[in-house]
Design an enzyme around this catalytic site. Structure first.
Site, mmCIF file in Angstrom:
data_model
loop_
_atom_site.group_PDB
_atom_site.id
_atom_site.type_symbol
_atom_site.label_atom_id
_atom_site.label_comp_id
_atom_site.label_asym_id
_atom_site.label_seq_id
_atom_site.Cartn_x
_atom_site.Cartn_y
_atom_site.Cartn_z
ATOM 1 N N SER A 184 -70.677 64.481 21.481
ATOM 2 C CA SER A 184 -70.017 65.149 22.597
ATOM 3 C C SER A 184 -70.408 64.442 23.883
ATOM 4 O O SER A 184 -71.587 64.424 24.264
ATOM 5 C CB SER A 184 -70.449 66.619 22.678
ATOM 6 N N HIS A 189 -66.022 63.774 20.691
ATOM 7 C CA HIS A 189 -65.763 65.156 21.110
ATOM 8 C C HIS A 189 -65.733 65.211 22.638
ATOM 9 O O HIS A 189 -66.695 64.828 23.308
ATOM 10 C CB HIS A 189 -66.856 66.064 20.550
ATOM 11 N N ASP A 225 -65.221 67.568 25.914
ATOM 12 C CA ASP A 225 -65.275 68.958 26.380
ATOM 13 C C ASP A 225 -64.549 69.106 27.711
ATOM 14 O O ASP A 225 -64.980 68.563 28.729
ATOM 15 C CB ASP A 225 -66.733 69.395 26.537
ATOM 16 N N MET A 262 -63.429 71.589 30.606
ATOM 17 C CA MET A 262 -63.792 72.903 31.171
ATOM 18 C C MET A 262 -63.135 73.082 32.528
ATOM 19 O O MET A 262 -63.050 72.140 33.313
ATOM 20 C CB MET A 262 -65.311 72.994 31.334
ATOM 21 N N HIS A 270 -61.663 69.508 23.140
ATOM 22 C CA HIS A 270 -62.025 70.916 23.033
ATOM 23 C C HIS A 270 -61.697 71.565 24.371
ATOM 24 O O HIS A 270 -62.404 71.373 25.351
ATOM 25 C CB HIS A 270 -63.531 70.976 22.691
ATOM 26 N N MET A 317 -61.655 74.226 26.885
ATOM 27 C CA MET A 317 -62.258 75.477 27.341
ATOM 28 C C MET A 317 -61.599 75.824 28.660
ATOM 29 O O MET A 317 -62.227 75.790 29.736
ATOM 30 C CB MET A 317 -63.779 75.288 27.492
ATOM 31 N N MET A 350 -68.202 78.077 17.565
ATOM 32 C CA MET A 350 -69.155 77.829 18.650
ATOM 33 C C MET A 350 -70.493 78.465 18.287
ATOM 34 O O MET A 350 -70.570 79.660 18.001
ATOM 35 C CB MET A 350 -68.668 78.457 19.967
ATOM 36 N N ASP A 378 -70.299 73.554 16.926
ATOM 37 C CA ASP A 378 -70.529 72.973 18.253
ATOM 38 C C ASP A 378 -71.516 73.832 19.035
ATOM 39 O O ASP A 378 -71.249 75.003 19.291
ATOM 40 C CB ASP A 378 -69.176 72.914 18.984
HETATM 41 C C1 DX5 Z 1 -70.482 73.407 25.080
HETATM 42 C C2 DX5 Z 1 -69.667 72.286 24.527
HETATM 43 C C3 DX5 Z 1 -70.371 71.410 23.568
HETATM 44 C C4 DX5 Z 1 -71.593 70.757 24.106
HETATM 45 C C5 DX5 Z 1 -72.617 70.849 23.033
HETATM 46 O O1 DX5 Z 1 -69.669 74.306 25.729
HETATM 47 O O2 DX5 Z 1 -68.502 72.760 23.856
HETATM 48 O O3 DX5 Z 1 -69.519 70.465 22.961
HETATM 49 O O4 DX5 Z 1 -71.445 69.403 24.463
HETATM 50 O O5 DX5 Z 1 -73.783 70.391 23.552
HETATM 51 P P1 DX5 Z 1 -75.134 70.411 22.764
HETATM 52 O O6 DX5 Z 1 -74.929 69.626 21.499
HETATM 53 O O7 DX5 Z 1 -76.041 69.770 23.718
HETATM 54 O O8 DX5 Z 1 -75.474 71.846 22.480
HETATM 55 ZN ZN ZN Z 2 -67.334 71.245 22.639
#
Ligand code: DX5
Ligand code: ZN
Length: 243
Positions: A7, A32, A34, A36, A65, A67, A136, A174
């Site tokens: 990620s 991956h 993320d 947001m 992903h 969010m 999650m 994740d």
């Molecule tokens: C959190 C993200 C993850 C994040 C995980 O909201 O969706 O993908 O990068 O990070 P780690 O592996 O550090 O928990």
């Molecule tokens: Zn993620």
């Protein structure tokens, strides 16, 4: 077969191409990403322009992903920017079937994400449409959080439902996936293993991706293919308690 999905949330954003290349050398097979929005989750990261740039520097599939609220509004832009997989949160999609159809219509592989407090059984009817389900194991929004233990029960339940329905979607996990939790998530049924802090947190993504993947393969009873045989225990960056 288990796969490691680095990620980039925990990577150095000024050197993304190098970070991704290093994680790939360590055995990462899907990137991956993320996304947001500061509304659905209390953090802001990146969007289609960064995906477009990533698309130019790696051949690995890009697993976006989302969010974000109103994901339908952005699915065409992610498709145009070169995203391969797009997953949306159950919690953001009142018309989940329509959203998944939109992702499919744009030629991408659809996934559904469940927050820790969302029950796995809520998505049974939609499962034949999805390429992957993402459980999650932290509340979304930040990297480096502590793994929530009851996520293991959800992974097992999802695997059981998949077997009962005779489906083939992938099970992704994740959040808080690191050297101390990766064997448990694999044994509970996860195959797509997202890791941010544990790959990039210590500034040694190649070494740490390799060690994580080796641990995952051992837990899955797979051969440590491509491993150099060197044993390294990564020192991950510090975890924050944000749940
Ligand atoms: C959190 C993200 C993850 C994040 C995980 O909201 O969706 O993908 O990068 O990070 P780690 O592996 O550090 O928990
Ligand atoms: Zn993620």
């Amino acid at each position: 077969m288990v796969e490691l999905l680095p990620s980039i949330l925990s990577a150095d954003f000024a050197h993304l191409a190098d970070e991704v290349a290093a994680a790939e050398r360590g055995g990462g097979t899907v990137v991956h990403v993320d996304v947001m929005d500061g509304h659905f989750v209390p953090n802001i990261t990146l969007g289609p322009p960064v995906v477009k740039s990533l698309r130019k520097v790696t051949k690995l599939p890009l697993d976006c992903h989302l969010m974000i609220d109103n994901p339908n509004d952005y699915i065409p832009a992610f498709a145009d920017s070169g995203a391969d997989w797009v997953s949306v949160h159950y919690e953001t999609c009142p018309h989940l079937h329509r959203t998944l159809e939109l992702i499919l219509h744009h030629g991408m592989k659809p996934g559904v994400v469940l927050n820790p407090a969302t029950r796995v059984d809520l998505i049974t009817e939609i499962l034949p449409m999805v390429h992957h389900v993402l459980i999650m194991s932290v509340n979304p929004g930040f990297g480096g959080q502590e793994f929530i233990p009851f996520s293991l029960d959800k992974l097992q339940r999802l695997k059981q439902i998949r077997q009962e329905l005779g489906l083939a979607f992938k099970i992704e996990v994740d959040g808080g996936v690191a050297h101390d939790t990766i064997a448990q998530v694999v044994q509970a049924g996860a195959e797509l293993l997202v890791a941010g802090n544990a790959v990039f947190g210590a500034g040694k993504p190649e070494r740490d991706a390799r060690a994580l993947l080796a641990a995952a393969r051992t837990a899955a009873g797979e051969k440590p293919a491509g491993s150099s045989g060197r044993k390294t225990t990564p020192k991950s960056g510090k975890r924050r308690k944000i749940q």
